[in-house]
Design a protein around this motif. Structure first.
Motif, mmCIF file in Angstrom:
data_model
loop_
_atom_site.group_PDB
_atom_site.id
_atom_site.type_symbol
_atom_site.label_atom_id
_atom_site.label_comp_id
_atom_site.label_asym_id
_atom_site.label_seq_id
_atom_site.Cartn_x
_atom_site.Cartn_y
_atom_site.Cartn_z
ATOM 1 N N LEU A 127 0.806 -1.219 0.000
ATOM 2 C CA LEU A 127 0.000 0.000 0.000
ATOM 3 C C LEU A 127 0.840 1.271 0.000
ATOM 4 O O LEU A 127 0.476 2.271 -0.623
ATOM 5 N N LEU A 128 1.943 1.242 0.699
ATOM 6 C CA LEU A 128 2.740 2.450 0.894
ATOM 7 C C LEU A 128 3.199 3.045 -0.442
ATOM 8 O O LEU A 128 3.749 2.356 -1.303
ATOM 9 N N GLY A 129 2.930 4.349 -0.630
ATOM 10 C CA GLY A 129 3.358 5.056 -1.832
ATOM 11 C C GLY A 129 2.371 5.004 -2.978
ATOM 12 O O GLY A 129 2.524 5.717 -3.972
ATOM 13 N N ARG A 130 1.342 4.198 -2.862
ATOM 14 C CA ARG A 130 0.369 4.079 -3.955
ATOM 15 C C ARG A 130 -0.660 5.208 -3.886
ATOM 16 O O ARG A 130 -0.953 5.752 -2.825
ATOM 17 N N LEU A 131 -1.226 5.554 -5.032
ATOM 18 C CA LEU A 131 -2.342 6.491 -5.067
ATOM 19 C C LEU A 131 -3.585 5.811 -4.495
ATOM 20 O O LEU A 131 -3.851 4.640 -4.799
#
Length: 346
Positions: free
Chosen positions: A41-45
């Motif tokens: 999840l980290l960094g995703r839109l």
């Protein structure tokens, strides 16, 4: 004093939580969220991570308008659905999303709705029939003695059907209320079997079916006598009704040195019929409330669709288990097993 960072704050939240930055990317994720929704999840839109319009609208409102909201997010996990109630809160650095897993509550709610719908459906049919016959007897058939007798007979059957349904519903309610209370009464399970088989003699004669009890040693079991009568009556009566005319129903009581599931010695009762058998696709659902393999045939024979559900709850109360095996064209075996800690040999 140094203020804790956003990731540190999120880790202190016991439920899945994440922080979405002003640019729409997920800036921080706590361990609970990684465990529930994966490590990527980290960094995703957020638009790519949560592709559900209601969720996206709430996040957009928090980021652009500083508006808090609560929404629903559904995640597919294999063949099942995981349902979250998501609280989206504006924070200075973006929007925080906290996920509360409400799958169990949703399932209970759906079961309750299904139950009410099933009960309504089961009652509607006989009630409609009764109202129709009453209207006819008050009108066109008022002076027709033959029609009156015929209609009254049908009305009696329909009223009996409703009475059985209400009785089973009350029984199911009582059983569920007592399910966590272990029985303390000591009963002779072999004598109970003999009693139930004798009580069912009229049913056997009507169906031209013989019930044979074999291997019935005297075994004392800590159990609720009335509930065990209900279990044995249900299983043996079903075997008589669906086992086919001019056939034999075998009832076997035996002591097992080691049950593979309970991992202890146990007492097992098998009720074996020689009927048509049940397709394997139906077996896992037979103990569901109102589930029927053949609804029309079940109603014709006076079934309410609750019998095996009641049996399951009673056996759960006794910390035992119910097993069902069947083969098309051969017959079915319904078995109940009571654990070692509920058994003494007489």
């Amino acid at each position: 004093m140094e203020m804790p960072s956003a990731p540190m704050i999120l880790e202190g939240i016991p439920m899945p939580a994440l922080l979405i930055a002003k640019d729409g990317r997920i800036a921080a994720v706590n361990g609970a969220a990684r465990g529930a929704m994966g490590d990527d999840l980290l960094g995703r839109l957020y638009l790519m991570a949560f592709r559900q319009p209601a969720m996206a609208d709430c996040i957009e409102a928090a980021l652009r308008k500083d508006v808090a909201a609560v929404t629903r997010y559904v995640r597919q996990v294999g063949a099942a659905e995981q349902i979250f109630r998501v609280t989206v809160t504006p924070v200075p650095s973006g929007a925080m999303c906290a996920f509360e897993d409400v799958s169990a509550q949703e399932e209970v709610g759906q079961l309750r709705r299904d139950f009410v719908a099933n009960v309504s459906h089961e009652l509607r049919t006989p009630l409609t029939a009764l109202m129709g016959f009453i209207e006819t007897l008050q009108g066109a058939a008022r002076d027709d003695a033959a029609a009156r007798d015929r209609f009254l007979a049908v009305m009696g059957r329909e009223a009996g059907r409703m009475n059985r349904l209400v009785g089973d519903l009350l029984s199911l309610s009582r059983v569920e209320a007592q399910e966590r209370v272990r029985p303390t009464q000591s009963i002779d399970i072999s004598q109970l079997l003999v009693r139930v088989i004798c009580d069912l003699r009229p049913v056997q004669l009507a169906a031209r079916v013989k019930v044979e009890l074999s291997n019935a040693p005297n075994i004392m079991v800590r159990a609720d006598a009335d509930q065990m009568v209900q279990v044995l009556t249900n299983l043996i009566e079903n075997a008589i009704k669906y086992g086919g005319s001019d056939k034999v129903v075998h009832v076997v009581l035996r002591r097992e040195q080691r049950d593979p599931v309970l991992r202890s010695s146990a007492v097992q009762i098998d009720v074996i019929d020689q009927g048509e058998g049940i397709d394997a696709i139906h077996l896992p659902r037979l103990t569901e409330r109102f589930y029927r393999v053949d609804a029309h045939r079940s109603r014709e024979k006076g079934g309410t669709g609750l019998g095996l559900a009641i049996v399951k709850h009673i056996i759960n109360r006794h910390r035992g288990r119910l097993m069902i095996a069947s083969e098309k064209g051969v017959g079915s075996t319904f078995s109940i097993v009571l654990p070692d800690d509920a058994v003494t040999v007489g």
